[in-house]
Design a protein around this motif. Structure first.
Motif, PDB file in Angstrom:
ATOM      1  N   ILE A 116       0.865  -1.186   0.000  1.00 57.97           N
ATOM      2  CA  ILE A 116       0.000   0.000   0.000  1.00 57.97           C
ATOM      3  C   ILE A 116       0.904   1.239   0.000  1.00 57.97           C
ATOM      4  O   ILE A 116       1.815   1.346   0.839  1.00 57.97           O
ATOM      5  N   PHE A 117       0.642   2.134  -0.929  1.00 56.24           N
ATOM      6  CA  PHE A 117       1.425   3.368  -1.021  1.00 56.24           C
ATOM      7  C   PHE A 117       0.444   4.526  -0.906  1.00 56.24           C
ATOM      8  O   PHE A 117      -0.592   4.535  -1.572  1.00 56.24           O
ATOM      9  N   VAL A 118       0.775   5.475  -0.072  1.00 58.31           N
ATOM     10  CA  VAL A 118      -0.167   6.573   0.156  1.00 58.31           C
ATOM     11  C   VAL A 118       0.569   7.909   0.195  1.00 58.31           C
ATOM     12  O   VAL A 118       1.685   7.995   0.711  1.00 58.31           O
ATOM     13  N   ARG A 119      -0.081   8.906  -0.392  1.00 55.46           N
ATOM     14  CA  ARG A 119       0.506  10.255  -0.388  1.00 55.46           C
ATOM     15  C   ARG A 119      -0.260  11.124   0.601  1.00 55.46           C
ATOM     16  O   ARG A 119      -1.492  11.123   0.605  1.00 55.46           O
ATOM     17  N   PHE A 120       0.485  11.804   1.451  1.00 60.60           N
ATOM     18  CA  PHE A 120      -0.132  12.741   2.396  1.00 60.60           C
ATOM     19  C   PHE A 120       0.498  14.120   2.248  1.00 60.60           C
ATOM     20  O   PHE A 120       1.707  14.221   2.017  1.00 60.60           O
ATOM     21  N   ASP A 121      -0.306  15.140   2.448  1.00 67.31           N
ATOM     22  CA  ASP A 121       0.251  16.492   2.520  1.00 67.31           C
ATOM     23  C   ASP A 121       0.756  16.774   3.935  1.00 67.31           C
ATOM     24  O   ASP A 121       1.773  17.416   4.124  1.00 67.31           O
ATOM     25  N   ASP A 122      -0.004  16.275   4.929  1.00 62.13           N
ATOM     26  CA  ASP A 122       0.332  16.557   6.325  1.00 62.13           C
ATOM     27  C   ASP A 122       1.292  15.486   6.855  1.00 62.13           C
ATOM     28  O   ASP A 122       0.908  14.318   6.977  1.00 62.13           O
ATOM     29  N   PRO A 123       2.516  15.851   7.181  1.00 65.71           N
ATOM     30  CA  PRO A 123       3.493  14.848   7.650  1.00 65.71           C
ATOM     31  C   PRO A 123       3.076  14.149   8.947  1.00 65.71           C
ATOM     32  O   PRO A 123       3.554  13.056   9.227  1.00 65.71           O
ATOM     33  N   GLU A 132       1.376  -0.046  10.890  1.00 62.48           N
ATOM     34  CA  GLU A 132       1.012  -0.795   9.679  1.00 62.48           C
ATOM     35  C   GLU A 132       2.278  -1.032   8.848  1.00 62.48           C
ATOM     36  O   GLU A 132       2.782  -0.125   8.200  1.00 62.48           O
ATOM     37  N   SER A 133       2.760  -2.272   8.852  1.00 63.79           N
ATOM     38  CA  SER A 133       4.044  -2.543   8.204  1.00 63.79           C
ATOM     39  C   SER A 133       3.945  -2.572   6.677  1.00 63.79           C
ATOM     40  O   SER A 133       4.951  -2.425   5.995  1.00 63.79           O
ATOM     41  N   ASN A 134       2.744  -2.775   6.137  1.00 62.30           N
ATOM     42  CA  ASN A 134       2.622  -2.873   4.673  1.00 62.30           C
ATOM     43  C   ASN A 134       2.258  -1.545   4.009  1.00 62.30           C
ATOM     44  O   ASN A 134       1.935  -1.513   2.833  1.00 62.30           O
ATOM     45  N   ILE A 135       2.292  -0.449   4.766  1.00 58.61           N
ATOM     46  CA  ILE A 135       1.976   0.861   4.186  1.00 58.61           C
ATOM     47  C   ILE A 135       3.254   1.691   4.068  1.00 58.61           C
ATOM     48  O   ILE A 135       4.001   1.834   5.039  1.00 58.61           O
ATOM     49  N   ARG A 136       3.465   2.214   2.886  1.00 60.01           N
ATOM     50  CA  ARG A 136       4.599   3.129   2.679  1.00 60.01           C
ATOM     51  C   ARG A 136       4.034   4.498   2.316  1.00 60.01           C
ATOM     52  O   ARG A 136       3.109   4.602   1.515  1.00 60.01           O
TER      53      ARG A 136
END
Lengths: 158, 250
Positions: A116-123, A132-136
């Motif tokens: 799972i790859f996710v983009r966030f604006d808020d760090p 969650e080990s499977n989220i980058r």
């Protein structure tokens, strides 16, 4: 016994074998999502793109070979019927950090999607996905800042 | 002094603020992501309202909401409430987090994803309707504890086999337990020496899967001979009372 909502959502869709985790899901077809979808399609991946705005698919290339669906990403049932539970990887680029957080958690905990790859604006969103080990996660703001600093150092070094 | 954080919401927030505002043992911390709504609540409720996104770490850290007892998320968007609750759990560690959602399907999803207490008025309504119509007019489900335990309210009639019997003499099913008895409006904590009477209301805890079996057990009727004996006893009692009254009048 009556099934709970979560159990129903976990059920694999009938049109896809549970073991065949081969598809790449891109949720959010903005500039970044469309670009990733185009690139993955060119490289021969089986791609599914989901966005609530049908006009956003105009960003996909003419020879894009994947599937595109209009759906509300906050509706897990809608995503389930599009085959999300059988995805191999999910790339979440919705533009709404809170929606992306919910999707990332659901993909990890409910559907156990391996990548799972996710983009966030808020760090600070990363705080909520620490376990969650499977989220980058990527933060475009931090990437831009770091790259800009690197460019400055290079320029000043010259 | 208990501390309640109210995050987001417009009229719902106003209602809750007004419910707790005058209680001296309650401190309210109100955070709202809309500047206009924050200003309106400030004027309407005469309370300090902080403008900020309750899912933002910074807004929570700046809000004097640490050590809150309850954090309630009332924003318009379900996913905003989801993020606010997770951030509050991480930053504020409140004793209880309550998340309000519009989409009833999100109740179980959010609970599965780490928000322990999720409320949807549509979900509650659906449950209420199901509970009201699920058994019949003598029995209804009055409370659900998660998805694993329900409390049934059952009204006892003369004809029921459990009527006029001590609890210790009833072979009550092992998958159910009498939690309380209400008789003439008064609650009784059950023990073996309590006799169940007609018109008692029994509150019985059981798993939802066993609800029908429990109802069938409660509904079972006493043998006609026993009922006849009871009617005869009541008739005899009435006759005795009448005779006594007549004697007194004479």
């Amino acid at each position: 016994m009556k099934k709970t909502t979560v159990e129903k959502a976990k059920e694999k869709p009938k049109f896809e074998e549970p073991r065949t985790r081969s598809r790449t899901f891109v949720i959010g077809c903005g500039k970044l999502g469309a670009s990733i979808a185009n690139d993955s399609s060119r490289r021969g991946f089986s791609v599914v793109v989901i966005d609530s705005d049908p006009d956003s698919f105009a960003l996909l290339e003419e020879n894009f070979s994947g599937d595109r669906f209009v759906a509300d990403a906050a509706d897990l049932y809608a995503l389930k019927t599009r085959g999300l539970p059988a995805a191999k990887e999910v790339i979440i680029t919705t533009g709404d950090d809170n929606l992306s957080l919910f999707l990332a958690k659901a993909c990890a905990r409910i559907y156990q999607i391996p990548y799972i790859f996710v983009r966030f604006d808020d760090p600070d969103m990363g705080l909520l996905l620490q376990r969650e080990s499977n989220i980058r996660i990527i933060y475009p703001f931090q990437l831009s800042r770091d790259y800009l600093n690197k460019l400055r150092e290079e320029a000043q070094g010259k | 002094m208990r501390k309640i954080v109210i995050a987001g919401g417009d009229s719902k927030a106003e209602y809750i603020i007004n419910s707790f505002r005058k209680q001296k043992d309650t401190q309210l911390v109100v955070i709202n992501p809309s500047k206009e709504v924050a200003e309106r609540l400030k004027q309407a409720c005469k309370i300090d309202v902080r403008h900020g996104e309750p899912w933002s770490r910074r807004a929570l850290e700046d809000s004097d909401a640490f050590d809150a007892d309850v954090f309630v998320a009332l924003c318009d968007s379900d996913t905003d409430n989801f993020a606010a609750c997770l951030m509050a759990k991480e930053i504020l560690s409140p004793s209880k987090v309550i998340c309000v959602v519009d989409n009833p399907n999100n109740v179980e999803f959010f609970e599965a994803l780490g928000v322990p207490s999720v409320i949807s008025s549509t979900y509650e309504l659906g449950q209420k309707i199901m509970n009201e119509v699920s058994i019949n007019e003598l029995a209804k489900v009055v409370a659900n504890v998660g998805t694993s335990l329900e409390f049934i309210e059952f009204r006892v009639l003369h004809e029921h086999a459990i009527c006029d019997r001590f609890i210790k003499d009833i072979r009550f099913p092992s998958y159910a337990s009498i939690a309380a008895i209400v008789r003439n409006g008064k609650a009784i904590i059950p023990n073996g020496n309590i006799e169940i009477k007609a018109r008692d209301k029994l509150y019985i805890g059981t798993e939802p899967v066993n609800k029908k079996k429990v109802y069938d057990y409660l509904q079972s009727k006493r043998p006609l001979s026993a009922l006849g004996a009871k009617i005869a006893a009541v008739g005899e009692n009435v006759r005795t009372q009448r005779a006594n009254r007549k004697k007194n009048e004479e």
